[in-house]
Motif scaffolding. Structure first.
Motif, short mmCIF file in Angstrom:
data_model
loop_
_atom_site.label_atom_id
_atom_site.label_comp_id
_atom_site.label_asym_id
_atom_site.label_seq_id
_atom_site.Cartn_x
_atom_site.Cartn_y
_atom_site.Cartn_z
N ALA A 307 -2.12 12.10 -9.97
CA ALA A 307 -2.36 10.68 -9.70
C ALA A 307 -2.41 9.89 -11.01
CB ALA A 307 -3.65 10.50 -8.91
N THR A 311 0.02 6.80 -11.95
CA THR A 311 -0.60 5.53 -12.33
C THR A 311 -0.09 5.06 -13.69
OG1 THR A 311 -2.57 6.11 -11.07
CG2 THR A 311 -2.79 4.36 -12.72
N TYR A 457 1.35 8.27 -3.63
CA TYR A 457 0.12 8.95 -4.03
C TYR A 457 -0.28 10.01 -3.02
CZ TYR A 457 -1.20 5.89 -7.93
OH TYR A 457 -1.26 5.25 -9.13
#
Length: 465
Positions: A307, A311, A457
């Motif tokens: 993640a 990001t 995600y």
């Protein structure tokens, strides 16, 4: 070697009956006794009223020395010797037939040799052939590891030290002797990186620091600015946006006398409409190219938090596309205003300038972020680029060719919500009188990008890479 029938020679006057210290001498061999009679103890070796002294542990010898010592009579517990020692033991003379045992004369002055201090008097050995010797190996103690770091020694030195024999029957455990005069060494301090290397693990000389989002951002920025695809796609985007915008302003200035109610900033939509295609391509390649080349395995090995990686890619690409688009739209807006300001009825307001530069840049960056999310979902460059170009252009193309009356509602909806139509609304140029207006296209595309990125995600943790 003498025969069993010959008597043993008597000890000379200078024969003390004991060997060199530190080992006591073997007991004298008594003469043979007749058959059926037990051997008698020589009177010289027994003194009335005197108790045998208990066995005392021999003092520790120098490091590395070995000692030959006469073995005590069988039947008595022998003290444990140090590892690897062997002893030679003389056995007694068997009794001759028809010969009575005789006590051997004392060595000096009629006195029997007294036992050495701290040792028990020796006992006569059982009868054996005269002159025979027996080689007997002693029991090994339990092996112990050699300490590499002894007290007061340098690192890497090793020390062999003889241990004193124990009195117990069981093999004695060697114990390390600690010097009394030397001060105790302070315990070694743990290495600052031991918590990262694990107990007993390899400790690198390179500083180890826990990673965070800042490291991932720096890594993604290094990757996106060092590949040629970024320069090519952004270069084509800038060329199309600026080139088409300046060409549009020049054509309108040469063939029109008045702009009417329109603002000079509205004509920047033509160049940006074409410049979005290279930006969509770059958004897909930011993540799908790593899956195509297998570089994603190295990325996830260096940063296992998936993640965090996604990001960092989203933040870096959104910031880059926003800055490049803002610079491009500002250049086009200033150039078109300088060419068409004399033809406009009124100058653009501050809100129009802000929406035509910052608003359009945010809208374009959100479409790029949507492309990145689609690339993370499909993990295939060609497929994701084809899908995004279809989503961008196909609704508008279909609406143009839907001329049947029964399809008017579908045509109107496609014209209102197609991405090029939403871009025109950001430039205050609407294709229809209904549909989104003002800043609504930005919120629509932001919601679409958020849903797609959330799906990326969700699936990134369920895949192998």
């Amino acid at each position: 070697m003498t025969s069993p029938q010959q008597p043993q020679p008597e000890p000379g006057p200078h024969d003390t009956g004991a060997q060199e210290q530190p080992a006591p001498a073997a007991p004298p061999m008594p003469p043979a006794a007749p058959q059926g009679m037990p051997p008698q103890t020589p009177p010289a070796q027994q003194q009335p009223g005197q108790q045998p002294a208990p066995e005392q542990p021999a003092p520790a010898k120098e490091a590395g020395t070995m000692m030959l010592q006469a073995q005590a009579a069988p039947g008595q517990p022998a003290p444990a010797k140090e590892a690897g020692t062997m002893m030679l033991q003389a056995q007694g003379q068997p009794p001759a037939q028809g010969q009575a045992p005789q006590a051997q004369a004392p060595a000096q002055g009629g006195q029997a040799p007294a036992p050495a201090q701290g040792q028990a008097p020796a006992q006569p050995a059982p009868a054996r052939e005269a002159g025979t010797m027996m080689l007997q190996a002693q029991q090994y103690p339990e092996p112990q590891p050699l300490a590499a770091h002894g007290p007061g020694k340098e690192a890497g030195t090793m020390m062999l030290q003889a241990q004193a024999p124990a009195q117990a029957q069981a093999p004695a455990q060697p114990q390390a002797q600690q010097p009394q005069n030397q001060p105790q060494q302070p315990p070694a301090q743990p290495h600052p990186q031991q918590s990262f290397a694990g107990a007993g693990g390899y400790v690198s000389s390179i500083p180890v620091r826990p990673t965070h989002l800042g490291h991932a951002l720096l890594s993604e920025w290094t990757k996106i600015r060092s590949v040629r695809s970024t320069m090519w796609t952004l270069g084509v985007m800038v060329l199309l946006t600026v080139g088409i915008g300046l060409l549009t302003g020049a054509v309108i200035a040469g063939h029109s006398d008045s702009l009417g109610p329109e603002s000079p900033l509205n004509y920047g939509t033509f160049g940006m409409m074409m410049g979005l295609i290279p930006l969509i391509t770059l958004g897909v390649l930011v993540i799908s190219s790593e899956y195509s080349t297998g570089m994603i395995r190295t990325t996830l090995t260096a940063s296992p938090a998936r993640a965090r990686v996604l990001t960092a890619k989203a933040i870096v690409f959104f910031a880059l596309s926003f800055v490049v688009t803002l610079v491009t739209t500002t250049v086009v807006a200033v150039a078109q205003y300088s060419m068409l300001s004399d033809m406009a009825k009124s100058a653009p307001t501050g809100a129009e300038w802000f929406k035509g530069t910052v608003g359009v840049s945010l809208f374009t960056a959100m479409i790029g972020l949507l492309s990145l999310a689609v690339g993370a979902l499909l993990r295939h460059s060609a497929g994701a680029i084809t899908l995004m170009v279809g989503v961008y252009l196909l609704p508008l193309v279909l609406a143009i060719f839907m001329q049947a009356e029964s399809l008017k509602d579908i045509q109107t909806w496609l014209l209102e919500y197609a991405l090029p139509s939403q871009l025109n609304v950001m430039y205050d140029v609407a294709l229809t009188s209904s549909g989104p207006s003002g800043w609504e296209p930005l919120w629509i595309v932001t919601g679409l990008a958020a849903v797609t990125l959330g799906s990326a995600y969700a699936v990134i943790h369920k895949r192998d890479v």
